[in-house]
Write a protein that holds these residues in place. Structure first.
Motif, PDB file in Angstrom:
ATOM      1  N   LEU A  28       0.818  -0.680   0.281  1.00  0.00           N
ATOM      2  CA  LEU A  28       0.043  -0.176   0.184  1.00  0.00           C
ATOM      3  C   LEU A  28       0.822   1.197   0.100  1.00  0.00           C
ATOM      4  N   SER A  29       1.189   1.879  -1.422  1.00  0.00           N
ATOM      5  CA  SER A  29       1.921   2.762  -1.276  1.00  0.00           C
ATOM      6  C   SER A  29       0.831   4.294  -2.281  1.00  0.00           C
ATOM      7  N   PRO A  30       1.058   5.239  -0.824  1.00  0.00           N
ATOM      8  CA  PRO A  30      -0.218   6.301  -1.174  1.00  0.00           C
ATOM      9  C   PRO A  30       0.190   7.148  -2.309  1.00  0.00           C
ATOM     10  N   GLU A  31      -1.192   6.997  -2.769  1.00  0.00           N
ATOM     11  CA  GLU A  31      -0.580   8.121  -4.534  1.00  0.00           C
ATOM     12  C   GLU A  31      -0.104   9.607  -4.039  1.00  0.00           C
ATOM     13  N   HIS A  32      -0.307  10.138  -3.556  1.00  0.00           N
ATOM     14  CA  HIS A  32       0.701  10.883  -2.935  1.00  0.00           C
ATOM     15  C   HIS A  32       1.492  11.059  -1.837  1.00  0.00           C
ATOM     16  N   VAL A  33       2.510  11.703  -1.992  1.00  0.00           N
ATOM     17  CA  VAL A  33       4.204  12.122  -2.010  1.00  0.00           C
ATOM     18  C   VAL A  33       3.617  13.375  -1.398  1.00  0.00           C
ATOM     19  N   THR A  34       4.498  14.510  -0.559  1.00  0.00           N
ATOM     20  CA  THR A  34       4.730  15.497  -0.716  1.00  0.00           C
ATOM     21  C   THR A  34       5.901  15.927  -1.576  1.00  0.00           C
ATOM     22  N   GLU A  35       7.120  17.386  -1.342  1.00  0.00           N
ATOM     23  CA  GLU A  35       7.828  17.061  -1.621  1.00  0.00           C
ATOM     24  C   GLU A  35       9.398  16.860  -0.430  1.00  0.00           C
ATOM     25  N   ALA A  36       8.023  17.087   1.152  1.00  0.00           N
ATOM     26  CA  ALA A  36       8.758  16.700   1.721  1.00  0.00           C
ATOM     27  C   ALA A  36       9.328  15.547   2.507  1.00  0.00           C
ATOM     28  N   GLY A  37       7.940  14.430   1.375  1.00  0.00           N
ATOM     29  CA  GLY A  37       8.473  12.886   1.680  1.00  0.00           C
ATOM     30  C   GLY A  37       7.417  12.843   2.571  1.00  0.00           C
ATOM     31  N   TYR A  38       6.761  13.401   2.924  1.00  0.00           N
ATOM     32  CA  TYR A  38       5.234  12.873   4.249  1.00  0.00           C
ATOM     33  C   TYR A  38       4.011  12.646   3.016  1.00  0.00           C
ATOM     34  N   ARG A  39       3.724  11.517   3.662  1.00  0.00           N
ATOM     35  CA  ARG A  39       2.756  10.184   2.986  1.00  0.00           C
ATOM     36  C   ARG A  39       1.421  11.004   2.624  1.00  0.00           C
ATOM     37  N   GLN A  40       0.835  10.574   1.704  1.00  0.00           N
ATOM     38  CA  GLN A  40      -0.705  11.482   2.094  1.00  0.00           C
ATOM     39  C   GLN A  40      -1.818  10.318   1.589  1.00  0.00           C
ATOM     40  N   TYR A  41      -2.710  10.092   1.619  1.00  0.00           N
ATOM     41  CA  TYR A  41      -3.799   8.565   1.497  1.00  0.00           C
ATOM     42  C   TYR A  41      -5.194   9.901   0.665  1.00  0.00           C
ATOM     43  N   SER A  42      -5.500   8.611  -0.342  1.00  0.00           N
ATOM     44  CA  SER A  42      -6.414   9.028  -0.917  1.00  0.00           C
ATOM     45  C   SER A  42      -7.589   8.019  -0.259  1.00  0.00           C
ATOM     46  N   GLU A  43      -9.000   8.753  -0.991  1.00  0.00           N
ATOM     47  CA  GLU A  43     -10.104   7.794  -0.818  1.00  0.00           C
ATOM     48  C   GLU A  43      -9.676   6.473  -1.265  1.00  0.00           C
ATOM     49  N   ARG A  44      -9.254   6.516  -2.907  1.00  0.00           N
ATOM     50  CA  ARG A  44      -8.654   4.716  -2.955  1.00  0.00           C
ATOM     51  C   ARG A  44      -7.862   3.994  -1.907  1.00  0.00           C
ATOM     52  N   ASP A  45      -6.792   4.712  -1.611  1.00  0.00           N
ATOM     53  CA  ASP A  45      -5.671   4.251  -1.320  1.00  0.00           C
ATOM     54  C   ASP A  45      -6.274   3.682   0.685  1.00  0.00           C
ATOM     55  N   LEU A  46      -7.383   4.306   1.191  1.00  0.00           N
ATOM     56  CA  LEU A  46      -8.016   4.040   2.050  1.00  0.00           C
ATOM     57  C   LEU A  46      -9.002   2.375   1.659  1.00  0.00           C
ATOM     58  N   GLU A  47      -9.814   2.723   0.312  1.00  0.00           N
ATOM     59  CA  GLU A  47     -10.191   1.342  -0.102  1.00  0.00           C
ATOM     60  C   GLU A  47      -9.527   0.141  -0.118  1.00  0.00           C
ATOM     61  N   THR A  48      -8.032   0.345  -0.636  1.00  0.00           N
ATOM     62  CA  THR A  48      -7.266  -0.894  -0.667  1.00  0.00           C
ATOM     63  C   THR A  48      -7.195  -0.687   0.676  1.00  0.00           C
ATOM     64  N   LEU A  49      -6.659  -0.319   1.754  1.00  0.00           N
ATOM     65  CA  LEU A  49      -5.676  -0.573   2.573  1.00  0.00           C
ATOM     66  C   LEU A  49      -7.344  -1.250   3.171  1.00  0.00           C
ATOM     67  N   GLN A  50      -8.862  -1.065   2.882  1.00  0.00           N
ATOM     68  CA  GLN A  50      -9.331  -2.398   3.614  1.00  0.00           C
ATOM     69  C   GLN A  50      -9.701  -3.370   3.323  1.00  0.00           C
ATOM     70  N   GLN A  51      -9.582  -3.129   2.002  1.00  0.00           N
ATOM     71  CA  GLN A  51      -9.311  -4.498   1.185  1.00  0.00           C
ATOM     72  C   GLN A  51      -8.332  -5.983   2.105  1.00  0.00           C
ATOM     73  N   ILE A  52      -7.007  -5.452   2.400  1.00  0.00           N
ATOM     74  CA  ILE A  52      -5.648  -5.561   2.786  1.00  0.00           C
ATOM     75  C   ILE A  52      -6.333  -6.165   4.327  1.00  0.00           C
ATOM     76  N   LEU A  53      -7.160  -5.505   5.418  1.00  0.00           N
ATOM     77  CA  LEU A  53      -7.584  -5.526   6.826  1.00  0.00           C
ATOM     78  C   LEU A  53      -8.430  -7.223   6.218  1.00  0.00           C
ATOM     79  N   PHE A  54     -10.050  -6.868   5.789  1.00  0.00           N
ATOM     80  CA  PHE A  54     -10.313  -8.403   5.254  1.00  0.00           C
ATOM     81  C   PHE A  54     -10.169  -8.983   4.639  1.00  0.00           C
ATOM     82  N   PHE A  55      -8.653  -9.012   4.112  1.00  0.00           N
ATOM     83  CA  PHE A  55      -7.849 -10.082   3.929  1.00  0.00           C
ATOM     84  C   PHE A  55      -7.153 -10.934   5.089  1.00  0.00           C
ATOM     85  N   ARG A  56      -6.434  -9.899   6.310  1.00  0.00           N
ATOM     86  CA  ARG A  56      -6.162  -9.973   7.228  1.00  0.00           C
ATOM     87  C   ARG A  56      -6.870 -11.000   8.287  1.00  0.00           C
ATOM     88  N   GLU A  57      -7.737 -10.640   8.234  1.00  0.00           N
ATOM     89  CA  GLU A  57      -8.678 -11.094   9.419  1.00  0.00           C
ATOM     90  C   GLU A  57      -9.255 -12.809   8.840  1.00  0.00           C
TER      91      GLU A  57
END
Length: 249
Positions: A28-57
Motif C-alpha cells: 500500500l503505497s499512497p498515491e501522493h507524497v509531498t516534496e518533503a516526503g510526507y505520505r498522503q492517502y487518498s480515498e482509493r488508498d483507504l479502500e485498498t487498506l480496507q481490502q488488506i484488513l479484510f484479507f488479513r482477518e
C-alpha cells in the motif's frame, strides 16, 4: 480528500509503523507524497487498506494479499462479496465454539453430560492459522501442495478430513498414558504419519520428528492439542520421535 499517515492511523487503528511497512513492501503505497516526503492517502488508498484488513482477518499473508491486489483481474466488488461470505462462515464457527464452551462449563459443573463428539463442535482443522510459520519451516511448495489438496476436496471432502483428524487425535489421546513406544501406540502414530502424507505433505522421518517437537515448543500448538487431554502434546512429540528413530534404523 487526502489524509496524512497519522490521520489514517487514528481513523483505522492501524499503526503508523504498519502503514510504513506496507509502503516499504509495495502493498500500500499512497498515491501522493509531498516534496518533503510526507505520505498522503487518498480515498482509493483507504479502500485498498480496507481490502488488506479484510484479507488479513481471513488469514491471508501479506505476500498473498499483494498478489491478489496486483492481479489485473481483481474485482473489488466480487472480493467484498466473497469476504462477506467467508466472515459469515467464520462467525458461524465462532458461535459454535462459544456454544461448545458454554456447554463444557455446564458439563464441568455436572449440570449436563456431553458426548466426546460434542466436546469438539466448532473446531476446524482445515484452516491452519500458522501457515506462514509452516512456510518458513518447510517451504512454500509443501504448504501450497497441501492447500491445493484441500481445495480440490471441496467443502464436503474438507469436512471429512477434519472429522478423520479429530478421530485420530481422540484415539491417540486415549493412549497418552501408555508407553509411547508400544506397538499399539506406534501403529496409531503410523496412521497419523500416513494421514499427514495423504494431505499433500511428504514428511521424512526427520520432518515428522520436527513436527512433533513443534507441538511442545510452540505454546499455541501445545494449548490446542492439550484440549484433547492433559499432556497430549508431549505424548505425541515422544511417540513421533520414536517412530522417526525406527524409520531411520
Amino acid at each position: 480528500m487526502l489524509r496524512k499517515v497519522k490521520e489514517v492511523a487514528e481513523l483505522t487503528g492501524v499503526s503508523i509503523r504498519t502503514l510504513h511497512h506496507y509502503d516499504r513492501i509495495g502493498l500500500l503505497s499512497p498515491e501522493h507524497v509531498t516534496e518533503a516526503g510526507y505520505r498522503q492517502y487518498s480515498e482509493r488508498d483507504l479502500e485498498t487498506l480496507q481490502q488488506i484488513l479484510f484479507f488479513r482477518e481471513l488469514g491471508f499473508q501479506l505476500k498473498q494479499i499483494g498478489q491478489i491486489l496486483q492481479n489485473p483481474d481483481f474485482d473489488r466488488i466480487e472480493a467484498l462479496a466473497l469476504q462477506r461470505e467467508a466472515l459469515l462462515e467464520k462467525r458461524s464457527r465462532l458461535d459454535r465454539m462459544i456454544q461448545t464452551l458454554e456447554n463444557t462449563i455446564q458439563d464441568a459443573k455436572g449440570e449436563i453430560e456431553m458426548t466426546d463428539k460434542e466436546k469438539f463442535q466448532g473446531f476446524d482443522f482445515t484452516n491452519n492459522p500458522y501457515e506462514e510459520e509452516a512456510r518458513q519451516r518447510w517451504g512454500n511448495e509443501a504448504v501450497d501442495r497441501s492447500n491445493k489438496a484441500l481445495a480440490d476436496m471441496g467443502a464436503q471432502g474438507q469436512k471429512q478430513i477434519s472429522e478423520q483428524m479429530e478421530a485420530l487425535f481422540r484415539k491417540l489421546a486415549a493412549m497418552r498414558h501408555q508407553d509411547a513406544g508400544s506397538d499399539e501406540v506406534q501403529q496409531s502414530i503410523g496412521e497419523w504419519h500416513a494421514f499427514l502424507n495423504s494431505m499433500g505433505h511428504s514428511y521424512s522421518p526427520e520432518a515428522f520428528r520436527g513436527l512433533g517437537q513443534l507441538y511442545i515448543q510452540d505454546e499455541r500448538f501445545t494449548r490446542n492439542m492439550d484440549k484433547f487431554g492433559d499432556g497430549f502434546a508431549r505424548f505425541m512429540a515422544e511417540a513421533m520421535g520414536i517412530r522417526a528413530d525406527r524409520l531411520q534404523d
